[in-house]
Design an enzyme around this catalytic site. Sequence first.
Site, PDB file in Angstrom:
ATOM      1  N   GLY A 340      93.269 -64.974   5.112  1.00  0.00           N
ATOM      2  CA  GLY A 340      92.048 -65.761   4.881  1.00  0.00           C
ATOM      3  C   GLY A 340      92.345 -67.243   4.729  1.00  0.00           C
ATOM      4  O   GLY A 340      91.569 -68.097   5.183  1.00  0.00           O
ATOM      5  N   GLU A 363      96.378 -81.097  32.117  1.00  0.00           N
ATOM      6  CA  GLU A 363      97.481 -81.333  33.068  1.00  0.00           C
ATOM      7  C   GLU A 363      97.802 -80.060  33.873  1.00  0.00           C
ATOM      8  O   GLU A 363      98.951 -79.785  34.203  1.00  0.00           O
ATOM      9  CB  GLU A 363      98.708 -81.937  32.368  1.00  0.00           C
ATOM     10  CG  GLU A 363      98.342 -83.261  31.705  1.00  0.00           C
ATOM     11  CD  GLU A 363      99.452 -84.249  31.549  1.00  0.00           C
ATOM     12  OE1 GLU A 363     100.478 -84.125  32.225  1.00  0.00           O
ATOM     13  OE2 GLU A 363      99.265 -85.188  30.749  1.00  0.00           O
ATOM     14  N   THR A 365      95.796 -76.005  34.304  1.00  0.00           N
ATOM     15  CA  THR A 365      95.658 -74.781  33.506  1.00  0.00           C
ATOM     16  C   THR A 365      96.867 -73.857  33.739  1.00  0.00           C
ATOM     17  O   THR A 365      97.631 -74.041  34.699  1.00  0.00           O
ATOM     18  CB  THR A 365      94.396 -74.009  33.945  1.00  0.00           C
ATOM     19  OG1 THR A 365      94.570 -73.666  35.331  1.00  0.00           O
ATOM     20  CG2 THR A 365      93.125 -74.842  33.773  1.00  0.00           C
ATOM     21  N   SER A 366      96.966 -72.835  32.903  1.00  0.00           N
ATOM     22  CA  SER A 366      98.071 -71.872  33.090  1.00  0.00           C
ATOM     23  C   SER A 366      97.981 -71.219  34.475  1.00  0.00           C
ATOM     24  O   SER A 366      99.009 -70.908  35.092  1.00  0.00           O
ATOM     25  CB  SER A 366      98.019 -70.789  32.010  1.00  0.00           C
ATOM     26  OG  SER A 366      98.319 -71.368  30.759  1.00  0.00           O
TER      27      SER A 366
HETATM   28  N1  CAA Z   1     104.922 -83.811  44.475  1.00  0.00           N
HETATM   29  C1  CAA Z   1     104.760 -84.453  45.644  1.00  0.00           C
HETATM   30  N2  CAA Z   1     103.822 -84.083  46.562  1.00  0.00           N
HETATM   31  C2  CAA Z   1     103.051 -83.024  46.262  1.00  0.00           C
HETATM   32  C3  CAA Z   1     103.171 -82.311  45.053  1.00  0.00           C
HETATM   33  C4  CAA Z   1     104.163 -82.746  44.136  1.00  0.00           C
HETATM   34  N3  CAA Z   1     104.345 -82.122  42.951  1.00  0.00           N
HETATM   35  N4  CAA Z   1     102.250 -81.327  45.013  1.00  0.00           N
HETATM   36  C5  CAA Z   1     101.572 -81.393  46.174  1.00  0.00           C
HETATM   37  N5  CAA Z   1     102.054 -82.426  46.929  1.00  0.00           N
HETATM   38  C6  CAA Z   1     101.630 -82.828  48.275  1.00  0.00           C
HETATM   39  C7  CAA Z   1     101.742 -81.667  49.239  1.00  0.00           C
HETATM   40  O1  CAA Z   1     103.040 -81.580  49.776  1.00  0.00           O
HETATM   41  C8  CAA Z   1     100.703 -82.012  50.293  1.00  0.00           C
HETATM   42  O2  CAA Z   1     101.252 -82.969  51.164  1.00  0.00           O
HETATM   43  P1  CAA Z   1     100.876 -82.995  52.767  1.00  0.00           P
HETATM   44  O3  CAA Z   1      99.427 -83.357  52.833  1.00  0.00           O
HETATM   45  O4  CAA Z   1     101.774 -84.051  53.326  1.00  0.00           O
HETATM   46  O5  CAA Z   1     101.171 -81.612  53.275  1.00  0.00           O
HETATM   47  C9  CAA Z   1      99.611 -82.707  49.467  1.00  0.00           C
HETATM   48  O6  CAA Z   1     100.234 -83.167  48.251  1.00  0.00           O
HETATM   49  C10 CAA Z   1      98.477 -81.771  49.106  1.00  0.00           C
HETATM   50  O7  CAA Z   1      99.057 -80.682  48.399  1.00  0.00           O
HETATM   51  P2  CAA Z   1      98.410 -79.241  48.296  1.00  0.00           P
HETATM   52  O8  CAA Z   1      97.960 -78.810  49.659  1.00  0.00           O
HETATM   53  O9  CAA Z   1      99.352 -78.368  47.547  1.00  0.00           O
HETATM   54  O10 CAA Z   1      97.104 -79.581  47.417  1.00  0.00           O
HETATM   55  P3  CAA Z   1      96.003 -78.643  46.820  1.00  0.00           P
HETATM   56  O11 CAA Z   1      94.692 -79.269  47.076  1.00  0.00           O
HETATM   57  O12 CAA Z   1      96.239 -77.222  47.243  1.00  0.00           O
HETATM   58  O13 CAA Z   1      96.249 -78.805  45.228  1.00  0.00           O
HETATM   59  C11 CAA Z   1      97.174 -78.278  43.086  1.00  0.00           C
HETATM   60  C12 CAA Z   1      97.405 -78.521  44.573  1.00  0.00           C
HETATM   61  C13 CAA Z   1      98.565 -77.944  42.568  1.00  0.00           C
HETATM   62  C14 CAA Z   1      96.231 -77.128  42.827  1.00  0.00           C
HETATM   63  C15 CAA Z   1      96.632 -79.580  42.441  1.00  0.00           C
HETATM   64  O14 CAA Z   1      95.306 -79.846  42.814  1.00  0.00           O
HETATM   65  C16 CAA Z   1      96.717 -79.530  40.918  1.00  0.00           C
HETATM   66  O15 CAA Z   1      97.777 -79.786  40.359  1.00  0.00           O
HETATM   67  N6  CAA Z   1      95.590 -79.240  40.251  1.00  0.00           N
HETATM   68  C17 CAA Z   1      95.530 -79.364  38.787  1.00  0.00           C
HETATM   69  C18 CAA Z   1      95.029 -80.741  38.428  1.00  0.00           C
HETATM   70  C19 CAA Z   1      95.579 -81.210  37.138  1.00  0.00           C
HETATM   71  O16 CAA Z   1      96.677 -80.878  36.714  1.00  0.00           O
HETATM   72  N7  CAA Z   1      94.803 -82.047  36.489  1.00  0.00           N
HETATM   73  C20 CAA Z   1      95.234 -82.655  35.270  1.00  0.00           C
HETATM   74  C21 CAA Z   1      94.365 -83.805  34.936  1.00  0.00           C
HETATM   75  S1  CAA Z   1      95.261 -85.104  34.176  1.00  0.00           S
HETATM   76  C22 CAA Z   1      95.273 -84.771  32.514  1.00  0.00           C
HETATM   77  O17 CAA Z   1      94.940 -83.713  32.070  1.00  0.00           O
HETATM   78  C23 CAA Z   1      95.845 -85.893  31.689  1.00  0.00           C
HETATM   79  C24 CAA Z   1      95.373 -85.971  30.316  1.00  0.00           C
HETATM   80  O18 CAA Z   1      94.634 -86.880  30.000  1.00  0.00           O
HETATM   81  C25 CAA Z   1      95.917 -85.068  29.278  1.00  0.00           C
END
Ligand code: CAA
Length: 385
Positions: A340, A363, A365-366
């Site tokens: 509690g 940054e 989600t899981s």
């Molecule tokens: N490093 C370098 N390049 C990367 C990369 C990385 N880690 N990840 C992807 N890329 C590149 C890819 O190689 C690709 O390049 P090309 O176009 O040349 O092929 C391009 O980026 C697009 O990549 P994807 O096709 O993989 O992109 P996607 O649309 O499928 O998205 C994702 C990928 C991983 C889902 C991404 O959208 C993501 O990380 N989403 C989560 C968003 C996020 O973390 N938001 C956090 C907000 S910030 C925050 O929270 C801060 C705060 O204030 C606390």
Amino acid sequence: MDLHLTSEQEMIRQVAREFADKELLPTAAHFDELQEFPTALWKKLGEMGMMGLVIPEEWGGAGVDTVSYVLALEEIARGNPALSTAMSVNNSLTCYGIWKFGTAEQKRKYLIPLAQGQKLGGYCLTEAESGSDAAKMRSTATLQGDKYLLNGSKIFITSGISGHIYLAFAITDKTKGSNGISCFIVEKSFPGFKVGKKLDKLGMRASDTTEIIFENCEVPVENLLGEEGAGFKLAMQLLDGGRIGIATQALGIAQAAYEFALRYANERQQFGHKIYDFQAIQFMVADMATRIEAARLLVYKAASMRDQGKNVGLEASMAKLFASETAMKVTTDAVQIYGGYGYIKEYPVERYFRDAKVTEIYEGTSQIQRLVIARNLLRSLAGSH
Ligand code: CAA
């Protein structure tokens, strides 16, 4: 647990630990209750060199390695998780971004005050309709003369009220998908920059989180960070480092809740025994400590790889996924051990429990961490043939 640390790494951890014990642990509940950002404590972190740890000294930073950064951040998160959010975003996203991708003039103008803790940084990526699918943003940046005009709105922006300088992402070419997104350094004082609603959150209540609205926000052309169209990749690269920061923050939260629960279990008497004498409690504490050790090793591994100049996308996501789920599990069990008393605000574990949740969300989600991990695994399979 201790890996072999250099005397400099030990010293940085010790300084952060003493600051957390003396200044953060005793005041964290107060700032949470008031939903107030601890400005004076942030200023002190700046004076201690904690706001730009890996940034070279010539650009206002402390010039230490990533392992030192995570050692310090864990301690600050143990003391006040909400303050560690601002510290992580400022270090891993804003400062690191300007250092890695900025011009000398951008570094002089923006990086030095951010790393010295005279200004606080934020990161404007997420929008109402584009969270996990970050590339689907709608905000635009249109070049007009010597300025870009930014239009659109961002949500869940850390330090929306307390911050001064933001990395903002917007579309400069809508025909190119994620290759049409650019990144800008935006000052709060620029015309057309508006701070929207302050969000009333479950946890991390001393970290202000707001909407940010751009209405023909005037950004000088020299504030483009990196190349036009390179913004999405820049955002992803920065999040690789940012996720090490959030993993570390989760670790600090878990460590704090565990320490409180261990002490409490050793004091609380029921059925004529301290509750630690019961195996049900011993097993919970044993699992907590084991999970925390495993999370710490993942965090140290990612940090150490970064120091070796390696790509850390996979390791950062693994560390964040495991550490944030550990923080949620450990804080849940800490509340359970307190019974509690764990459910009321007089004791600290309910706050750590509330603060832990967002580490599984921001940054990435899981679920997004699992997606990044799985994509990396497939890539490594392709590379092995
Ligand atoms: N490093 C370098 N390049 C990367 C990369 C990385 N880690 N990840 C992807 N890329 C590149 C890819 O190689 C690709 O390049 P090309 O176009 O040349 O092929 C391009 O980026 C697009 O990549 P994807 O096709 O993989 O992109 P996607 O649309 O499928 O998205 C994702 C990928 C991983 C889902 C991404 O959208 C993501 O990380 N989403 C989560 C968003 C996020 O973390 N938001 C956090 C907000 S910030 C925050 O929270 C801060 C705060 O204030 C606390």
